[in-house]
Every structure is written in C-alpha cells, then in structure tokens.
Scaffold this active site. Structure first.
Site, PDB file in Angstrom:
ATOM      1  N   TYR A 171      56.029  43.938  39.310  1.00 47.55           N
ATOM      2  CA  TYR A 171      56.224  43.253  40.342  1.00 47.55           C
ATOM      3  C   TYR A 171      57.019  43.632  40.733  1.00 47.55           C
ATOM      4  O   TYR A 171      57.958  43.672  41.642  1.00 47.55           O
ATOM      5  CB  TYR A 171      55.895  41.711  40.096  1.00 47.55           C
ATOM      6  CG  TYR A 171      54.184  41.558  40.027  1.00 47.55           C
ATOM      7  CD1 TYR A 171      53.268  41.268  39.412  1.00 47.55           C
ATOM      8  CD2 TYR A 171      53.737  42.056  41.342  1.00 47.55           C
ATOM      9  CE1 TYR A 171      52.223  41.540  39.018  1.00 47.55           C
ATOM     10  CE2 TYR A 171      52.070  41.568  41.003  1.00 47.55           C
ATOM     11  CZ  TYR A 171      51.064  41.608  40.274  1.00 47.55           C
ATOM     12  OH  TYR A 171      49.692  41.702  40.077  1.00 47.55           O
ATOM     13  N   GLN A 181      45.971  40.651  52.606  1.00 53.80           N
ATOM     14  CA  GLN A 181      45.285  40.554  51.695  1.00 53.80           C
ATOM     15  C   GLN A 181      46.883  41.192  50.772  1.00 53.80           C
ATOM     16  O   GLN A 181      46.557  41.280  49.270  1.00 53.80           O
ATOM     17  CB  GLN A 181      44.559  41.467  51.152  1.00 53.80           C
ATOM     18  CG  GLN A 181      42.936  40.857  51.718  1.00 53.80           C
ATOM     19  CD  GLN A 181      41.978  42.094  51.394  1.00 53.80           C
ATOM     20  OE1 GLN A 181      40.901  42.350  50.173  1.00 53.80           O
ATOM     21  NE2 GLN A 181      41.868  43.163  51.731  1.00 53.80           N
ATOM     22  N   ASN A 182      47.658  41.512  51.796  1.00 48.98           N
ATOM     23  CA  ASN A 182      49.220  42.532  51.262  1.00 48.98           C
ATOM     24  C   ASN A 182      49.576  41.228  51.014  1.00 48.98           C
ATOM     25  O   ASN A 182      49.928  40.307  51.672  1.00 48.98           O
ATOM     26  CB  ASN A 182      49.834  43.019  52.250  1.00 48.98           C
ATOM     27  CG  ASN A 182      48.416  44.568  53.095  1.00 48.98           C
ATOM     28  OD1 ASN A 182      47.433  44.541  52.223  1.00 48.98           O
ATOM     29  ND2 ASN A 182      48.415  44.970  53.903  1.00 48.98           N
ATOM     30  N   ASP A 192      53.044  42.142  50.358  1.00 49.86           N
ATOM     31  CA  ASP A 192      54.457  42.726  51.265  1.00 49.86           C
ATOM     32  C   ASP A 192      54.625  42.524  51.907  1.00 49.86           C
ATOM     33  O   ASP A 192      53.949  41.066  53.424  1.00 49.86           O
ATOM     34  CB  ASP A 192      54.340  44.565  51.615  1.00 49.86           C
ATOM     35  CG  ASP A 192      52.854  44.604  52.735  1.00 49.86           C
ATOM     36  OD1 ASP A 192      52.226  45.439  52.741  1.00 49.86           O
ATOM     37  OD2 ASP A 192      53.615  44.145  54.237  1.00 49.86           O
ATOM     38  N   HIS A 243      46.409  36.378  48.937  1.00 48.61           N
ATOM     39  CA  HIS A 243      46.653  37.404  48.146  1.00 48.61           C
ATOM     40  C   HIS A 243      48.176  36.602  47.635  1.00 48.61           C
ATOM     41  O   HIS A 243      48.716  37.153  46.266  1.00 48.61           O
ATOM     42  CB  HIS A 243      46.789  39.113  47.121  1.00 48.61           C
ATOM     43  CG  HIS A 243      44.996  38.970  47.769  1.00 48.61           C
ATOM     44  ND1 HIS A 243      44.108  40.135  47.844  1.00 48.61           N
ATOM     45  CD2 HIS A 243      43.734  37.935  47.975  1.00 48.61           C
ATOM     46  CE1 HIS A 243      42.553  40.120  48.648  1.00 48.61           C
ATOM     47  NE2 HIS A 243      42.607  38.665  48.191  1.00 48.61           N
ATOM     48  N   CYS A 246      63.252  27.259  35.960  1.00 48.17           N
ATOM     49  CA  CYS A 246      62.005  26.634  37.498  1.00 48.17           C
ATOM     50  C   CYS A 246      63.648  25.919  37.842  1.00 48.17           C
ATOM     51  O   CYS A 246      63.739  25.016  37.340  1.00 48.17           O
ATOM     52  CB  CYS A 246      61.139  26.198  37.303  1.00 48.17           C
ATOM     53  SG  CYS A 246      60.502  24.966  38.627  1.00 48.17           S
ATOM     54  N   SER A 260      39.642  48.250  51.747  1.00 51.26           N
ATOM     55  CA  SER A 260      38.335  48.809  51.802  1.00 51.26           C
ATOM     56  C   SER A 260      36.823  47.827  51.488  1.00 51.26           C
ATOM     57  O   SER A 260      35.475  48.590  51.252  1.00 51.26           O
ATOM     58  CB  SER A 260      38.403  49.986  50.317  1.00 51.26           C
ATOM     59  OG  SER A 260      39.269  48.558  49.462  1.00 51.26           O
ATOM     60  N   ASN A 269      40.188  51.669  60.505  1.00 55.40           N
ATOM     61  CA  ASN A 269      40.148  52.295  58.779  1.00 55.40           C
ATOM     62  C   ASN A 269      40.027  53.228  58.959  1.00 55.40           C
ATOM     63  O   ASN A 269      39.555  53.982  60.087  1.00 55.40           O
ATOM     64  CB  ASN A 269      39.065  51.503  57.998  1.00 55.40           C
ATOM     65  CG  ASN A 269      39.662  51.242  56.886  1.00 55.40           C
ATOM     66  OD1 ASN A 269      40.428  50.878  56.403  1.00 55.40           O
ATOM     67  ND2 ASN A 269      38.762  51.895  56.344  1.00 55.40           N
ATOM     68  N   ALA A 302      45.916  53.380  60.905  1.00 55.16           N
ATOM     69  CA  ALA A 302      46.067  51.937  62.233  1.00 55.16           C
ATOM     70  C   ALA A 302      47.492  52.230  62.806  1.00 55.16           C
ATOM     71  O   ALA A 302      47.155  51.330  63.805  1.00 55.16           O
ATOM     72  CB  ALA A 302      46.305  51.153  60.926  1.00 55.16           C
TER      73      ALA A 302
HETATM   74  N1  APR Z   1      44.897  53.342  58.437  1.00 50.88           N
HETATM   75  C1  APR Z   1      44.215  52.322  57.877  1.00 50.88           C
HETATM   76  N2  APR Z   1      43.278  52.446  56.988  1.00 50.88           N
HETATM   77  C2  APR Z   1      43.586  52.668  55.713  1.00 50.88           C
HETATM   78  C3  APR Z   1      45.094  53.763  56.241  1.00 50.88           C
HETATM   79  C4  APR Z   1      45.193  53.884  57.090  1.00 50.88           C
HETATM   80  N3  APR Z   1      46.817  54.901  56.870  1.00 50.88           N
HETATM   81  N4  APR Z   1      45.383  54.817  54.904  1.00 50.88           N
HETATM   82  C5  APR Z   1      44.604  53.645  54.008  1.00 50.88           C
HETATM   83  N5  APR Z   1      43.218  53.528  54.708  1.00 50.88           N
HETATM   84  C6  APR Z   1      42.569  52.599  54.621  1.00 50.88           C
HETATM   85  C7  APR Z   1      41.357  53.240  53.372  1.00 50.88           C
HETATM   86  O1  APR Z   1      41.039  54.138  54.266  1.00 50.88           O
HETATM   87  C8  APR Z   1      41.360  52.056  52.863  1.00 50.88           C
HETATM   88  O2  APR Z   1      39.807  51.621  53.059  1.00 50.88           O
HETATM   89  O3  APR Z   1      43.026  51.559  53.706  1.00 50.88           O
HETATM   90  C9  APR Z   1      41.889  50.804  52.246  1.00 50.88           C
HETATM   91  C10 APR Z   1      42.821  50.947  51.410  1.00 50.88           C
HETATM   92  O4  APR Z   1      41.880  49.975  50.306  1.00 50.88           O
HETATM   93  P1  APR Z   1      42.676  49.757  49.489  1.00 50.88           P
HETATM   94  O5  APR Z   1      43.674  50.609  48.778  1.00 50.88           O
HETATM   95  O6  APR Z   1      41.174  48.627  48.337  1.00 50.88           O
HETATM   96  O7  APR Z   1      43.381  48.294  49.664  1.00 50.88           O
HETATM   97  P2  APR Z   1      43.014  46.330  50.053  1.00 50.88           P
HETATM   98  O8  APR Z   1      41.342  46.805  50.956  1.00 50.88           O
HETATM   99  O9  APR Z   1      43.749  46.020  50.429  1.00 50.88           O
HETATM  100  O10 APR Z   1      42.619  45.983  48.347  1.00 50.88           O
HETATM  101  C11 APR Z   1      42.098  44.723  48.764  1.00 50.88           C
HETATM  102  O11 APR Z   1      42.446  44.870  46.087  1.00 50.88           O
HETATM  103  O12 APR Z   1      43.235  44.809  44.340  1.00 50.88           O
HETATM  104  C12 APR Z   1      43.486  44.215  45.350  1.00 50.88           C
HETATM  105  O13 APR Z   1      44.676  42.169  45.465  1.00 50.88           O
HETATM  106  C13 APR Z   1      44.549  43.192  45.250  1.00 50.88           C
HETATM  107  O14 APR Z   1      44.977  43.230  48.080  1.00 50.88           O
HETATM  108  C14 APR Z   1      44.149  43.792  47.143  1.00 50.88           C
HETATM  109  C15 APR Z   1      42.541  44.034  47.615  1.00 50.88           C
END
Ligand code: APR
Length: 239
Positions: A58, A96-97, A99, A114, A141, A183, A207, A225
């Site tokens: 992290y 879910q991000n 950042d 998250h 802490c 995803s 997406n 995006a």
């Molecule tokens: N613009 C739009 N979508 C995009 C782009 C982009 N430039 N680049 C990638 N993607 C899409 C991919 O096609 C995919 O469907 O973003 C999605 C990212 O999927 P993941 O990598 O699975 O991330 P996420 O869905 O945020 O994961 C959910 O899983 O591991 C845990 O806690 C973690 O918050 C995370 C959660």
C-alpha cells in the site's frame, strides 16, 4: 436515455475510470492481481501473517498517487455533481477505487466503499486519520497510542464495504444508475445494477469493454472513460 432529465443519479466507478490517469486496474493483463496474490496483500489474514509486506504494497500505491492526476472523466463527474446540486438534484458518487482522483478532480462527496489509500485505521480503537506518507508496523495510533495495530483504511476481501446502508438508500431513491469502469467481478458493487433494475431504475454502463454485468444494463456504451464520460455528462446537462 440521451435526453433524460435525471435529478437523482447514483454513479458507481471502478478502476477503469482511473486507468487513463496511469493507475493499473486489477484484472487486465499485467494488472495488480497479476503481480500480487490477493490473499497476501488484500485480506486481514494476509496482514496478520506479514504486515510489513502489506504495508509495502500500500505504501507503493499511496506514493504513486503523487505521480498521477485526475483525467477528464473525474473532472466531468465533478462538474455533474456541481450542476445537479445547483438544480436541486443529487449525485451520489460511489467508488470502489482507493485513489483520491475523484476528490482531486473536484468531487465534493465521494463514498469510498472500499476505503482510501490516504487514510489509516487503528485495529484496536477503530480511529481513522489522514495519512499520506509511508506506513509501517512501528506506527502508533494518535488516539489510543497502541503501537503496531495501524493498518491501511482499505476494505479487504472478506470485510464489509463501507456505507452500504447509505448506498442502498440512495440506489432506491435515484432516477438513474450509471456504472463506469468496473468489471462487475466483485460483490456487493457488482449487484448494484440488479438492485437498480429491481427498483425500476434506468441503468447505463460506460466501460472500455463488456463487463460481467453488461447484460443487466438498459444501455452499455463501450469506450475509454476519458472520452465517454465527458460526452455523457454534456448530454445529461444539455438535456
Ligand atoms: N475506460 C473505461 N473502462 C476501462 C478503462 C478505461 N480507460 N480501462 C479499463 N477499463 C475497464 C475494464 O474493461 C474493466 O472492465 O475497467 C474495468 C476494470 O475492472 P477491474 O480491474 O476488475 O477493476 P474493478 O472493477 O474496479 O475491481 C473491483 O475488485 O479487486 C477488487 O477492491 C478491488 O475495487 C476493486 C474491485
């Protein structure tokens, strides 16, 4: 959909919205989970087993925040939030991000279901505080003064995401549910579209490619995006 005058919108974002800012997604080739075992760095058990490894994982992601900046998608959502607020509407922005790019893009009220990299959590007294430097097992802490129980304020696999009650309430009350850059692989976030459908909401997915839940959406638009989100926001605000 195009000219829908939406007053209450709930937006769920995932790693895809930050991809064009240079932050790796999780499940693409070479993504975060390709280089790390989830069990080792994103579970309470992994932290108990090797807290130094987890802090290192992290710390790298936290320090990477200084090298990236919001992209047009983050900025467009902040514009939508301001505009809806001014017109008596409401944007509930759930991410879910972990950042801070939504905030740095201008968004005021972001629900980090998250958790977030810039916050630390005490495993003893559950105190939370802003922390942007490296963290370690030596940390104390600032509230209960216990040493060694500080952890990243991140919701790990097997833990309950934050603010689920608020999210469910807002989902039931919104006019439109929009999913951006996720995803649809991880619940409960992946189930929001089905909850929206069950409440008769209009649903839209923006997406890069079809997600695991694309078939649940009224409309799915494929593309980056950074392009799709500003276009969609202009459509909504122009309507
Ligand atoms: N613009 C739009 N979508 C995009 C782009 C982009 N430039 N680049 C990638 N993607 C899409 C991919 O096609 C995919 O469907 O973003 C999605 C990212 O999927 P993941 O990598 O699975 O991330 P996420 O869905 O945020 O994961 C959910 O899983 O591991 C845990 O806690 C973690 O918050 C995370 C959660």
């Amino acid at each position: 959909m195009n000219n829908m005058k939406s007053k209450k919108i709930l937006i769920l974002t995932g790693a895809g919205i930050s991809a064009e800012s240079g932050i790796d997604t999780f499940r693409a080739a070479g993504g975060l989970w390709e280089n790390h075992r989830v069990e080792d760095v994103a579970t309470p058990e992994g932290f108990a087993k090797d807290p130094k490894l987890v802090h290192r994982f992290y710390n790298l992601r936290r320090s990477a925040l200084k090298t990236v900046k919001p992209n047009p998608a983050h900025i467009a959502l902040a514009k939508l939030e301001t505009s809806l607020k001014a017109s008596g509407g409401q944007l509930t922005l759930v991410t879910q991000n972990v950042d801070d790019l939504h905030e740095r893009g201008g968004a005021q009220d972001v629900i980090h279901m998250h958790g977030i990299l810039t916050s630390m959590l005490c495993g003893i007294c559950e105190n939370r505080w802003e922390h942007i430097q490296d963290a370690s097992t030596e940390m104390i802490c600032p509230k209960c003064y216990v040493k060694g129980a500080c952890r990243p304020d991140i919701v790990w696999f097997g833990e309950m995401p934050y603010a689920m009650h608020v999210i469910e309430e807002r989902l039931a009350a919104c006019d439109l549910f929009v999913s951006i850059g996720t995803s649809g692989a991880v619940y409960p976030a992946a189930g929001f579209v089905q909850m929206a459908n069950a409440c008769g909401k209009t649903t839209l997915e923006l997406n890069l490619e079809h997600s695991q839940g694309s078939h649940f959406f009224d409309e799915s638009r494929l593309g980056p995006a950074g392009t799709l989100v500003p276009q969609w926001v202009d459509e909504i605000l122009g309507a």
